[in-house]
Design a protein around this motif. Sequence first.
Motif, short mmCIF file in Angstrom:
data_model
loop_
_atom_site.label_atom_id
_atom_site.label_comp_id
_atom_site.label_asym_id
_atom_site.label_seq_id
_atom_site.Cartn_x
_atom_site.Cartn_y
_atom_site.Cartn_z
N UNK A 42 0.83 -1.21 0.00
CA UNK A 42 0.00 0.00 0.00
C UNK A 42 0.87 1.26 0.00
N UNK A 43 1.91 1.27 0.83
CA UNK A 43 2.78 2.43 0.90
C UNK A 43 3.51 2.64 -0.43
N UNK A 44 3.93 1.56 -1.06
CA UNK A 44 4.63 1.67 -2.35
C UNK A 44 3.68 2.18 -3.43
N UNK A 45 2.43 1.73 -3.41
CA UNK A 45 1.46 2.23 -4.38
C UNK A 45 1.20 3.72 -4.19
N UNK A 46 1.09 4.16 -2.95
CA UNK A 46 0.89 5.59 -2.69
C UNK A 46 2.10 6.40 -3.17
N UNK A 47 3.29 5.89 -2.91
CA UNK A 47 4.52 6.56 -3.33
C UNK A 47 4.54 6.71 -4.86
N UNK A 48 4.27 5.62 -5.57
CA UNK A 48 4.36 5.66 -7.03
C UNK A 48 3.30 6.57 -7.64
N UNK A 86 10.54 17.14 -3.65
CA UNK A 86 9.29 16.48 -3.25
C UNK A 86 9.42 14.95 -3.31
N UNK A 87 10.05 14.46 -4.37
CA UNK A 87 10.24 13.01 -4.49
C UNK A 87 11.19 12.50 -3.41
#
Length: 74
Positions: A33-39, A62-63
């Motif tokens: 979930x965290x990786x999906x939000x990041x991407x 920002x990135x």
Amino acid sequence: MSNVIVQDVKQNFLYPIHPYHGKDYFKGLIPNRQLQQFTSQVSYIAGLHNNGKLSTQQAYQRIETLWEILESAD
């Protein structure tokens, strides 16, 4: 519709989360979930940069901030 529901609908539209189908469901669910939000957030930042709304330095900062948040979530 209440304000909370509207915000939830907007959040789900802008940052959709797809179900996790990995082997170890409970170990992989939160990092996925965290990786999906990041991407998805990086995708929006890249779009803003490509359209001239953010400078290269602003996009990088920002990135980098998002990456630090992702790393600290482990």
